[in-house]
Write an enzyme that holds these catalytic residues in place. Structure first.
Site, PDB file in Angstrom:
ATOM      1  N   GLY A  50       0.789  -1.221   0.000  1.00 51.75           N
ATOM      2  CA  GLY A  50       0.000   0.000   0.000  1.00 51.75           C
ATOM      3  C   GLY A  50       0.821   1.271   0.000  1.00 51.75           C
ATOM      4  CE  LYS A  68      -2.527  -1.914  -3.426  1.00 51.42           C
ATOM      5  NZ  LYS A  68      -2.821  -1.857  -4.872  1.00 51.42           N
ATOM      6  CE  LYS A  84       5.888  -2.241   2.430  1.00 46.45           C
ATOM      7  NZ  LYS A  84       5.844  -1.143   3.441  1.00 46.45           N
ATOM      8  N   PRO A  85       1.531  -2.368   4.665  1.00 46.34           N
ATOM      9  CG  PRO A  85       1.106  -1.682   6.868  1.00 46.34           C
ATOM     10  CD  PRO A  85       1.413  -2.903   6.033  1.00 46.34           C
ATOM     11  CB  SER A 117       8.501   2.287  -5.760  1.00 46.26           C
ATOM     12  OG  SER A 117       9.270   3.222  -5.048  1.00 46.26           O
ATOM     13  CD  GLU A 175      -3.322   4.072  -8.381  1.00 46.24           C
ATOM     14  OE1 GLU A 175      -3.095   4.977  -9.210  1.00 46.24           O
ATOM     15  OE2 GLU A 175      -3.241   4.236  -7.166  1.00 46.24           O
ATOM     16  CB  CYS A 188      -2.390   8.663  -7.392  1.00 48.52           C
ATOM     17  SG  CYS A 188      -3.909   7.706  -7.242  1.00 48.52           S
ATOM     18  CD  GLU A 216      -5.853  -1.092  -6.777  1.00 50.83           C
ATOM     19  OE1 GLU A 216      -5.488  -1.925  -5.931  1.00 50.83           O
ATOM     20  OE2 GLU A 216      -5.685   0.133  -6.648  1.00 50.83           O
TER      21      GLU A 216
END
Length: 490
Positions: A150, A162, A176-177, A233, A252, A286, A464
């Protein structure tokens, strides 16, 4: 709020200590106070979480569609019952105004979970007749164990976006936040367990992305990775996922989205949309429409309408119901946004308003940046080319429809785009030419559960939300049945 107890990992239905021995701190960006020390998952913890998820997934997938649906619906009910307390925690961790987190973050996340809970019984195969004695049928089967990684801007909403389709399809998820905002994902894990999700089906591993995230993308026991974050990333996640075990991915990623105002538009409507497309959530969205194109002849009038609306922004105590603008999520991010603002000034953009940190009582200890509008911008400027992810609007002018379409598309990004016009024919003609995965006409920002969202070009892969996302968490098995006697050539 007093400092919280040290936060652990959530594996197999309960909290457990990380074997790595490493920790990090999560900070309240409104005032700089430490909220909690958080344990960071290491490689051994990822291995434990994968084994747990593999065990839980078998139990989960063996349940009937209606059983899985009922459990997820119970989780929806709990989320809504605890909306206010979850929103308060989200505000402390992200700095977002409570007026926002209490009406958007948990609410929209719960809507997505409810949507997918209702879709579970719709996962069906097909039957394909071949001839009188033979046919093929297909099954949609879960992938197994999947990972979600995330971003820090919508922590619990992203965790729900998700996990909802992944769990609905019969998978287990290891989430994994972001290390910047890790707290509400752990609360979501508690809620899933309380609702009846089998142990291991939703594990949460806080940790540093470059370490814990890479352990997840490298792990051969994970079938898919869904990532939300920056382009650089995302490319690393995708490369690691492919190199390790050819995992499926959903990406995303970032954007530098255009908002085009046409000369027939209601300028008050256009200004309202531009404000929401740039300053909602302090610009940390975003899909923000940070490149605002206006006809040259409308520039002066539009600038005045924007300035009038900036005056209505209410920064301050993030728990005051009147506050609609909070700090940035962290001090390093604040400093990065300020570097972009300095670059805009250096390259010749004119500051219409803002352009610095917010000063005064209540602001000095936090990661506050003033709502900033640059005008007289040019396409080649850094603030126009690169994603800033903060409260920074760039105004650009144009002369013709063809020109503005070309310039709007002149970017490596393709996440979102929008237009404001009173001409229905123009609306569809132009929107069909814009290279973006999420488009809005005379509105901005809504992403309902039914709407598939994702980017073109460097802004992402896959989608998503929507029906197609549920299907992306399955794999199709084809089975041929022959009822006549098999004929061998040997």
């Amino acid at each position: 709020m007093s400092r919280m107890a040290e936060q652990q990992l959530y594996i197999h239905g309960g909290y457990t200590s990380a074997t790595s021995g490493r920790t990090f701190e999560t900070i309240n960006p409104a005032n700089g106070n430490v909220l909690a020390t958080v344990q960071a998952a290491g490689r051994e913890d990822v291995d434990r979480a994968v084994k747990s998820a593999q065990q839980g997934q078998k139990i989960w997938a063996a349940m009937t569609a209606m059983e899985r649906s009922r459990i997820l619906r119970r989780a929806v009910d709990i989320l809504r019952e605890r909306n206010n307390e979850l929103a308060k925690l989200e505000t402390l961790d992200t700095g977002k105004a409570y007026s926002e987190t209490s009406t958007v973050d948990i609410v929209t996340g719960a809507d997505v979970l409810e949507y997918y809970a209702g879709l579970i019984p719709s996962l069906e195969g097909s039957q394909i007749p071949l001839r009188e004695t033979s046919f093929v049928y297909t099954r949609r089967e879960p992938l197994g164990v999947v990972a979600g990684i995330g971003a820090w801007n919508y922590p619990i909403q992203i965790a729900l976006w998700k996990s909802a389709p992944a769990l609905a399809a019969g998978n287990a998820m290891i989430f994994k936040p972001s290390e910047v905002t890790p707290l509400t994902a752990l609360k979501l894990a508690e809620i899933y367990s309380e609702a009846g999700l089998p142990d291991g089906v939703f594990n949460v591993l806080p940790g540093v992305g470059a370490e814990t995230g890479q352990y997840l993308t490298d792990h051969p026991g994970i079938a898919k990775v869904s990532f939300t974050g920056g382009v650089a990333s995302g490319k690393k996640v995708m490369a690691n996922s492919a190199a390790s075990s050819l995992k499926e991915v959903t990406m995303e990623l970032g954007g530098k989205s255009p908002l085009i105002v046409f000369d027939d538009a209601d300028l008050d409507l256009a200004a309202d949309i531009a404000m929401m497309a740039n300053f909602f959530s302090s610009g940390q969205v975003c899909t923000n429409g940070t490149r605002v194109f206006v006809p040259a002849k409308c520039k002066a009038a539009f600038e005045q309408k924007i300035l009038a609306r900036v005056e209505r922004i209410r920064a301050g105590d993030v728990f005051d119901p009147q506050t609609n603008f909070g700090p940035l999520v962290s001090f390093p991010h604040r400093d990065n946004v300020l570097r972009y603002i300095a670059k805009g000034k250096e390259e010749g953009a004119r500051v219409l308003c803002g352009g610095d940190v917010l000063k005064g009582d209540g602001f000095d200890n936090g990661a506050w940046v003033a709502p900033t509008v640059f005008t007289d911008c040019r396409d080649e400027m850094t603030i126009v080319r690169e994603e800033i992810f903060g409260p920074v609007m760039s105004l650009l002018t144009y002369e013709s429809e063809d020109e503005v379409i070309r310039r709007a598309n002149d970017t490596d990004y393709g996440l979102a785009a929008g237009i404001v016009t009173a001409d229905l024919n123009r609306a569809h003609r132009v929107i069909h030419q814009l290279e973006a995965g999420i488009c809005w006409i005379n509105t901005w920002g809504e992403s309902p559960a039914e709407m598939p969202v994702g980017g073109y070009k460097h802004s992402g892969i896959g989608r998503e939300n929507g029906v197609m996302t549920l299907q992306s968490y399955t794999q199709v098995k084809s089975i041929q049945v022959e009822m006549a006697k098999f004929q061998s050539i040997f």
